[in-house]
Design an enzyme around this catalytic site. Sequence first.
Site, PDB file in Angstrom:
ATOM      1  N   LEU A 125       0.828  -1.204   0.000  1.00 56.01           N
ATOM      2  CA  LEU A 125       0.000   0.000   0.000  1.00 56.01           C
ATOM      3  C   LEU A 125       0.869   1.263   0.000  1.00 56.01           C
ATOM      4  O   LEU A 125       0.734   2.128  -0.862  1.00 56.01           O
ATOM      5  CB  LEU A 125      -0.926  -0.007   1.226  1.00 56.01           C
ATOM      6  CG  LEU A 125      -1.746   1.254   1.464  1.00 56.01           C
ATOM      7  CD1 LEU A 125      -2.671   1.546   0.286  1.00 56.01           C
ATOM      8  CD2 LEU A 125      -2.590   1.126   2.740  1.00 56.01           C
ATOM      9  N   GLU A 127       3.483   4.287  -0.228  1.00 53.48           N
ATOM     10  CA  GLU A 127       4.385   4.806  -1.265  1.00 53.48           C
ATOM     11  C   GLU A 127       5.180   5.972  -0.684  1.00 53.48           C
ATOM     12  O   GLU A 127       4.780   6.525   0.361  1.00 53.48           O
ATOM     13  CB  GLU A 127       3.573   5.294  -2.469  1.00 53.48           C
ATOM     14  CG  GLU A 127       2.778   4.171  -3.104  1.00 53.48           C
ATOM     15  CD  GLU A 127       2.030   4.603  -4.360  1.00 53.48           C
ATOM     16  OE1 GLU A 127       2.122   5.793  -4.753  1.00 53.48           O
ATOM     17  OE2 GLU A 127       1.358   3.733  -4.937  1.00 53.48           O
ATOM     18  N   ILE A 157       7.670  -2.121   2.352  1.00 57.06           N
ATOM     19  CA  ILE A 157       6.825  -3.313   2.211  1.00 57.06           C
ATOM     20  C   ILE A 157       7.498  -4.528   2.862  1.00 57.06           C
ATOM     21  O   ILE A 157       8.626  -4.884   2.523  1.00 57.06           O
ATOM     22  CB  ILE A 157       6.495  -3.594   0.725  1.00 57.06           C
ATOM     23  CG1 ILE A 157       5.903  -2.325   0.084  1.00 57.06           C
ATOM     24  CG2 ILE A 157       5.526  -4.780   0.619  1.00 57.06           C
ATOM     25  CD1 ILE A 157       4.714  -1.696   0.801  1.00 57.06           C
ATOM     26  N   ARG A 271      18.473  -7.291  41.487  1.00 60.75           N
ATOM     27  CA  ARG A 271      19.471  -6.205  41.512  1.00 60.75           C
ATOM     28  C   ARG A 271      19.409  -5.499  42.867  1.00 60.75           C
ATOM     29  O   ARG A 271      18.348  -4.998  43.270  1.00 60.75           O
ATOM     30  CB  ARG A 271      19.153  -5.206  40.395  1.00 60.75           C
ATOM     31  CG  ARG A 271      19.964  -3.936  40.428  1.00 60.75           C
ATOM     32  CD  ARG A 271      21.397  -4.187  40.055  1.00 60.75           C
ATOM     33  NE  ARG A 271      22.156  -2.937  39.979  1.00 60.75           N
ATOM     34  CZ  ARG A 271      23.467  -2.891  39.842  1.00 60.75           C
ATOM     35  NH1 ARG A 271      24.172  -4.019  39.768  1.00 60.75           N
ATOM     36  NH2 ARG A 271      24.090  -1.742  39.776  1.00 60.75           N
ATOM     37  N   ILE A 340      14.453   0.686  34.611  1.00 62.35           N
ATOM     38  CA  ILE A 340      14.630  -0.197  35.778  1.00 62.35           C
ATOM     39  C   ILE A 340      15.931  -1.001  35.661  1.00 62.35           C
ATOM     40  O   ILE A 340      16.564  -1.324  36.667  1.00 62.35           O
ATOM     41  CB  ILE A 340      13.386  -1.114  35.944  1.00 62.35           C
ATOM     42  CG1 ILE A 340      12.199  -0.254  36.411  1.00 62.35           C
ATOM     43  CG2 ILE A 340      13.650  -2.263  36.906  1.00 62.35           C
ATOM     44  CD1 ILE A 340      10.857  -0.963  36.422  1.00 62.35           C
ATOM     45  N   GLY A 343      21.886   1.235  33.389  1.00 62.25           N
ATOM     46  CA  GLY A 343      22.809   1.235  32.247  1.00 62.25           C
ATOM     47  C   GLY A 343      22.786  -0.070  31.472  1.00 62.25           C
ATOM     48  O   GLY A 343      22.924  -0.078  30.242  1.00 62.25           O
ATOM     49  N   GLU A 366       0.519  -0.014  10.272  1.00 61.80           N
ATOM     50  CA  GLU A 366      -0.929  -0.306  10.114  1.00 61.80           C
ATOM     51  C   GLU A 366      -1.783   0.909  10.474  1.00 61.80           C
ATOM     52  O   GLU A 366      -2.851   0.771  11.071  1.00 61.80           O
ATOM     53  CB  GLU A 366      -1.364  -1.499  10.965  1.00 61.80           C
ATOM     54  CG  GLU A 366      -0.384  -2.621  11.010  1.00 61.80           C
ATOM     55  CD  GLU A 366      -0.670  -3.759  10.042  1.00 61.80           C
ATOM     56  OE1 GLU A 366      -1.827  -3.955   9.679  1.00 61.80           O
ATOM     57  OE2 GLU A 366       0.286  -4.432   9.660  1.00 61.80           O
ATOM     58  N   GLU A 370      -2.004   8.637  15.257  1.00 60.33           N
ATOM     59  CA  GLU A 370      -2.828   9.807  14.921  1.00 60.33           C
ATOM     60  C   GLU A 370      -4.000   9.358  14.034  1.00 60.33           C
ATOM     61  O   GLU A 370      -5.132   9.835  14.193  1.00 60.33           O
ATOM     62  CB  GLU A 370      -1.984  10.869  14.190  1.00 60.33           C
ATOM     63  CG  GLU A 370      -0.959  11.582  15.060  1.00 60.33           C
ATOM     64  CD  GLU A 370       0.267  10.735  15.393  1.00 60.33           C
ATOM     65  OE1 GLU A 370       0.488   9.693  14.739  1.00 60.33           O
ATOM     66  OE2 GLU A 370       1.017  11.105  16.322  1.00 60.33           O
TER      67      GLU A 370
HETATM   68  C1  LIG Z   1       8.804  -1.509   9.740  1.00 57.72           C
HETATM   69  C2  LIG Z   1       7.667  -1.067   8.868  1.00 57.72           C
HETATM   70  C3  LIG Z   1       6.964  -2.002   8.140  1.00 57.72           C
HETATM   71  C4  LIG Z   1       5.936  -1.601   7.290  1.00 57.72           C
HETATM   72  N1  LIG Z   1       5.298  -2.544   6.517  1.00 57.72           N
HETATM   73  C5  LIG Z   1       4.386  -2.130   5.593  1.00 57.72           C
HETATM   74  C6  LIG Z   1       3.792  -3.072   4.691  1.00 57.72           C
HETATM   75  O1  LIG Z   1       4.045  -4.281   4.760  1.00 57.72           O
HETATM   76  N2  LIG Z   1       2.938  -2.614   3.741  1.00 57.72           N
HETATM   77  C7  LIG Z   1       2.626  -1.279   3.643  1.00 57.72           C
HETATM   78  O2  LIG Z   1       1.853  -0.919   2.749  1.00 57.72           O
HETATM   79  N3  LIG Z   1       3.165  -0.362   4.497  1.00 57.72           N
HETATM   80  C8  LIG Z   1       4.035  -0.757   5.455  1.00 57.72           C
HETATM   81  N4  LIG Z   1       4.590   0.161   6.313  1.00 57.72           N
HETATM   82  C9  LIG Z   1       4.249   1.564   6.162  1.00 57.72           C
HETATM   83  C10 LIG Z   1       3.390   2.123   7.305  1.00 57.72           C
HETATM   84  O3  LIG Z   1       2.097   1.612   7.226  1.00 57.72           O
HETATM   85  C11 LIG Z   1       3.470   3.658   7.191  1.00 57.72           C
HETATM   86  O4  LIG Z   1       4.773   4.031   7.594  1.00 57.72           O
HETATM   87  C12 LIG Z   1       2.426   4.358   8.011  1.00 57.72           C
HETATM   88  O5  LIG Z   1       1.127   4.125   7.519  1.00 57.72           O
HETATM   89  C13 LIG Z   1       2.667   5.887   8.061  1.00 57.72           C
HETATM   90  O6  LIG Z   1       2.878   6.396   6.788  1.00 57.72           O
HETATM   91  P1  LIG Z   1       4.142   7.355   6.528  1.00 57.72           P
HETATM   92  O7  LIG Z   1       5.347   6.632   7.047  1.00 57.72           O
HETATM   93  O8  LIG Z   1       4.149   7.752   5.121  1.00 57.72           O
HETATM   94  O9  LIG Z   1       3.936   8.605   7.459  1.00 57.72           O
HETATM   95  P2  LIG Z   1       3.051   9.906   7.106  1.00 57.72           P
HETATM   96  O10 LIG Z   1       1.715   9.512   6.630  1.00 57.72           O
HETATM   97  O11 LIG Z   1       3.863  10.824   6.252  1.00 57.72           O
HETATM   98  O12 LIG Z   1       2.889  10.563   8.550  1.00 57.72           O
HETATM   99  C14 LIG Z   1       3.908  11.340   9.161  1.00 57.72           C
HETATM  100  C15 LIG Z   1       3.334  11.890  10.453  1.00 57.72           C
HETATM  101  O13 LIG Z   1       2.223  12.757  10.153  1.00 57.72           O
HETATM  102  C16 LIG Z   1       1.082  12.324  10.858  1.00 57.72           C
HETATM  103  N5  LIG Z   1      -0.120  12.563  10.086  1.00 57.72           N
HETATM  104  C17 LIG Z   1      -0.365  12.243   8.795  1.00 57.72           C
HETATM  105  N6  LIG Z   1      -1.602  12.605   8.443  1.00 57.72           N
HETATM  106  C18 LIG Z   1      -2.174  13.150   9.541  1.00 57.72           C
HETATM  107  C19 LIG Z   1      -3.449  13.714   9.832  1.00 57.72           C
HETATM  108  N7  LIG Z   1      -4.422  13.769   8.912  1.00 57.72           N
HETATM  109  N8  LIG Z   1      -3.681  14.176  11.082  1.00 57.72           N
HETATM  110  C20 LIG Z   1      -2.721  14.113  12.033  1.00 57.72           C
HETATM  111  N9  LIG Z   1      -1.492  13.606  11.827  1.00 57.72           N
HETATM  112  C21 LIG Z   1      -1.228  13.124  10.594  1.00 57.72           C
HETATM  113  C22 LIG Z   1       1.298  10.831  11.066  1.00 57.72           C
HETATM  114  O14 LIG Z   1       0.509  10.317  12.119  1.00 57.72           O
HETATM  115  C23 LIG Z   1       2.787  10.790  11.366  1.00 57.72           C
HETATM  116  O15 LIG Z   1       3.014  11.117  12.705  1.00 57.72           O
HETATM  117  C24 LIG Z   1       5.595  -0.235   7.189  1.00 57.72           C
HETATM  118  C25 LIG Z   1       6.290   0.703   7.959  1.00 57.72           C
HETATM  119  C26 LIG Z   1       7.318   0.313   8.787  1.00 57.72           C
HETATM  120  C27 LIG Z   1       8.071   1.355   9.570  1.00 57.72           C
END
Ligand SMILES: Cc1cc2nc3c(=O)[nH]c(=O)nc-3n(C[C@H](O)[C@H](O)[C@H](O)COP(=O)(O)OP(=O)(O)OC[C@H]3O[C@@H](n4cnc5c(N)ncnc54)[C@H](O)[C@@H]3O)c2cc1C
Length: 382
Positions: A125, A127, A157, A271, A340, A343, A366, A370
């Site tokens: 999903l 990008e 992903i 400890r 707890i 170091g 997921e 926010e």
């Molecule tokens: C280890 C890892 C594994 C992942 N695996 C997958 C996967 O398998 N498939 C997949 O599709 N994705 C995957 N993701 C992506 C993940 O789902 C996204 O990182 C996540 O949804 C947030 O998107 P972003 O990183 O683009 O952050 P952004 O959407 O750019 O958000 C940045 C900040 O702005 C805040 N923000 C954005 N919009 C709003 C709003 N309207 N109101 C208030 N705050 C807002 C967010 O909460 C966040 O704090 C993975 C991410 C990680 C780190």
Amino acid sequence: MDFSLSEPEVELVALCRDFARNEIARRAPAAWDDARCPTDLLREMGRLGLLGMLVPEDWGGIGMSTVGFVAAMEEIGLADQSVAAAWQAHVTIGSLPLLLFGNDEQRQRWLRPLAEGRALGAFGLTEPDAGSDARGISTRAERRDGGWVINGRKTFISNAGTDMSFGVTLLARSEPADATAPRYASFVVEKDTPGFTMGPKMRGIGWRGLDTRDLYFDDVWVPDEHLVGDPDLGLSQFLRTLEVGRISIAALSLSLTQAVLDLATGYARHREQFGQPISKFQAVQFKLADMATELEAARWLTYRAASLRDSGQPFQKEAAMAKLKASRLATWAASEAVQIHGGLGYMLDTPVARFYCDAKVLEIGEGTNEIQHMVIARALGC
Ligand SMILES: Cc1cc2nc3c(=O)[nH]c(=O)nc-3n(C[C@H](O)[C@H](O)[C@H](O)COP(=O)(O)OP(=O)(O)OC[C@H]3O[C@@H](n4cnc5c(N)ncnc54)[C@H](O)[C@@H]3O)c2cc1C
């Protein structure tokens, strides 16, 4: 509300506890250190039936309830969060689009190997320019030559680049060039399809064993049979899948919190400072008591969301609440558990430090917390 486990659920938990203690806890830390996805462990979990957790037996799974999955996660995640993360991503977002929205031919071809543990599933999903704002994706699927040509890039992903991965189920914009409104469709792209390439495994603060990558689609042609579900409802299919993923991240958070609570309690009882175990100091006791209390509260929310899903009732709001509460708790509890340990807790050789590193992403994946707030507020009528 009664969340006591049925006999098959109890048996599953015992199986997971055994495998987690004897195999995952022993072998996964080396994979974390080497930042390598331990597919050997995932394959063994597949042979135990654990990769087809939520898939009915007709399609090669074990047809477990969501409550049973949460209870199983409490055991797997206690042993190692990277293995648990890869496992849960496969079980939920990696497999469910095919189960919930695929046709029988697609289930037989792609879901069955996933459920039987012969392959690992991935969900494409996010990008570079579209994370929280899923509608903003720009990967495109255009109709051509009796199929679809896909162009674009996905990022972060999980599970797409291992030696067990089958490919990815992705979301793309599918409206014709002259359309006024966006449309979204989801497709399976198998690995080795011409034009489908990947970046290297990304390096995270935690979940170091999880394989997470950029995926590139350069004129990737797939036939019509690769279109999953309704050609116009791909976005809502993906969002519905994420609702189950949120229960799963909440369960992962429970397991992490239980792990750091156990570690911190054990350490505090042994400890000694100022001539007595640090567990005798009220400041330490209160941290542990708070962790235990909050964990119990988060557990109720998570099992409640899972049991609503099992009984066919709406669970979107409850899943968001469970994920919000449990992931916040996990990051806080991990930090207090390191505190707890003093170091020693800062040193990566200690399990508590690894759990601390693994915790943060629970508030991001997921749907960030926010976004969970937004889902809950919308359910309140805001
Ligand atoms: C280890 C890892 C594994 C992942 N695996 C997958 C996967 O398998 N498939 C997949 O599709 N994705 C995957 N993701 C992506 C993940 O789902 C996204 O990182 C996540 O949804 C947030 O998107 P972003 O990183 O683009 O952050 P952004 O959407 O750019 O958000 C940045 C900040 O702005 C805040 N923000 C954005 N919009 C709003 C709003 N309207 N109101 C208030 N705050 C807002 C967010 O909460 C966040 O704090 C993975 C991410 C990680 C780190």
